[in-house]
Scaffold this active site. Sequence first.
Site, PDB file in Angstrom:
ATOM      1  N   THR A 246      -7.373  -4.226   5.110  1.00 40.38           N
ATOM      2  CA  THR A 246      -7.459  -2.919   4.418  1.00 40.38           C
ATOM      3  C   THR A 246      -6.061  -2.524   3.698  1.00 40.38           C
ATOM      4  OG1 THR A 246      -7.478  -0.520   4.834  1.00 40.38           O
ATOM      5  CG2 THR A 246      -7.570  -2.159   6.631  1.00 40.38           C
ATOM      6  N   ASN A 247      -6.085  -2.240   2.703  1.00 40.05           N
ATOM      7  CA  ASN A 247      -4.703  -1.599   2.084  1.00 40.05           C
ATOM      8  C   ASN A 247      -4.142  -0.377   3.066  1.00 40.05           C
ATOM      9  OD1 ASN A 247      -3.914  -2.994  -0.649  1.00 40.05           O
ATOM     10  ND2 ASN A 247      -6.234  -3.069  -0.597  1.00 40.05           N
TER      11      ASN A 247
ATOM     12  N   CYS B 118      -7.380  -0.899  -3.093  1.00 45.14           N
ATOM     13  CA  CYS B 118      -8.240  -0.616  -1.842  1.00 45.14           C
ATOM     14  C   CYS B 118      -9.317  -1.917  -1.715  1.00 45.14           C
ATOM     15  CB  CYS B 118      -9.056   0.693  -1.933  1.00 45.14           C
ATOM     16  SG  CYS B 118     -10.265   1.062  -0.812  1.00 45.14           S
TER      17      CYS B 118
END
Length: 243
Positions: free
Chosen positions: A90-91, A208
């Site tokens: 996940t960013n 994202c």
Amino acid sequence: MRSKRSGLRTVGLLGGMSWQSTQTYYRLLNEGVAHRRGGTHSAPLILHSFDFRQIEAFQENGDWAAAGACLGAAAAGLEQAGAEAIIIATNTMHRLADDVSRAVSIPLLHIVDATAQAIMHSDARASLLLATAYTMQQDFYKVPLQDYLKPQGGTLFTPEPGEQKIIHQIIYEELCCGTVRDESRRLYLDIIDAAVRRHGCDSVILGCTEIGLLIAQHDTELKVFDTTWLHCQQALQFICERV
């Protein structure tokens, strides 16, 4: 935990944030190993999949210390299970990259490094960052990315505040729940087009890991940097590297 027969290194994934993008990681990593090694080869992975509602609550409450403790403990567990590197799938949760790194003695493969390298090896000079509000508004992601790009004359832009609200809402209320709507794709593309008019953007960063479920290169004339795909390429290099 390198297999003597396959020569592949094991990667630990901190996933489930959300599982919609984690399954994309799993597919891309396995497809990548199969392509590079052929036959029935697949990626040696160890997954810790969070209940995302718990993590989302930490985000909403600004309790990043508790979130960091959770991710750090999970990363340590992955190392103990045999992982030779860690991926935060996940960013947004790269806000806690330092917490994760401190919890383990193995490398953390950072998504900003993978993304920056791809942009730097392209002719993109004005990139629009689409992401969660946390990633678009806070410095943990934008500052190191801009530091990479600035020496080459690259500039990073973010959408206007009202546009950021739309992007964030679609991520959490739709994409994280597996809902992909044409109307939402159109809203994202309108925001991209507005950035072209406003800033002359020549590229867009899908910052994202769920946005790649909604937007792809064929949707826009701008160069698209899909951070999920780029992160997986970084991991594949580690997995398949012969040392």
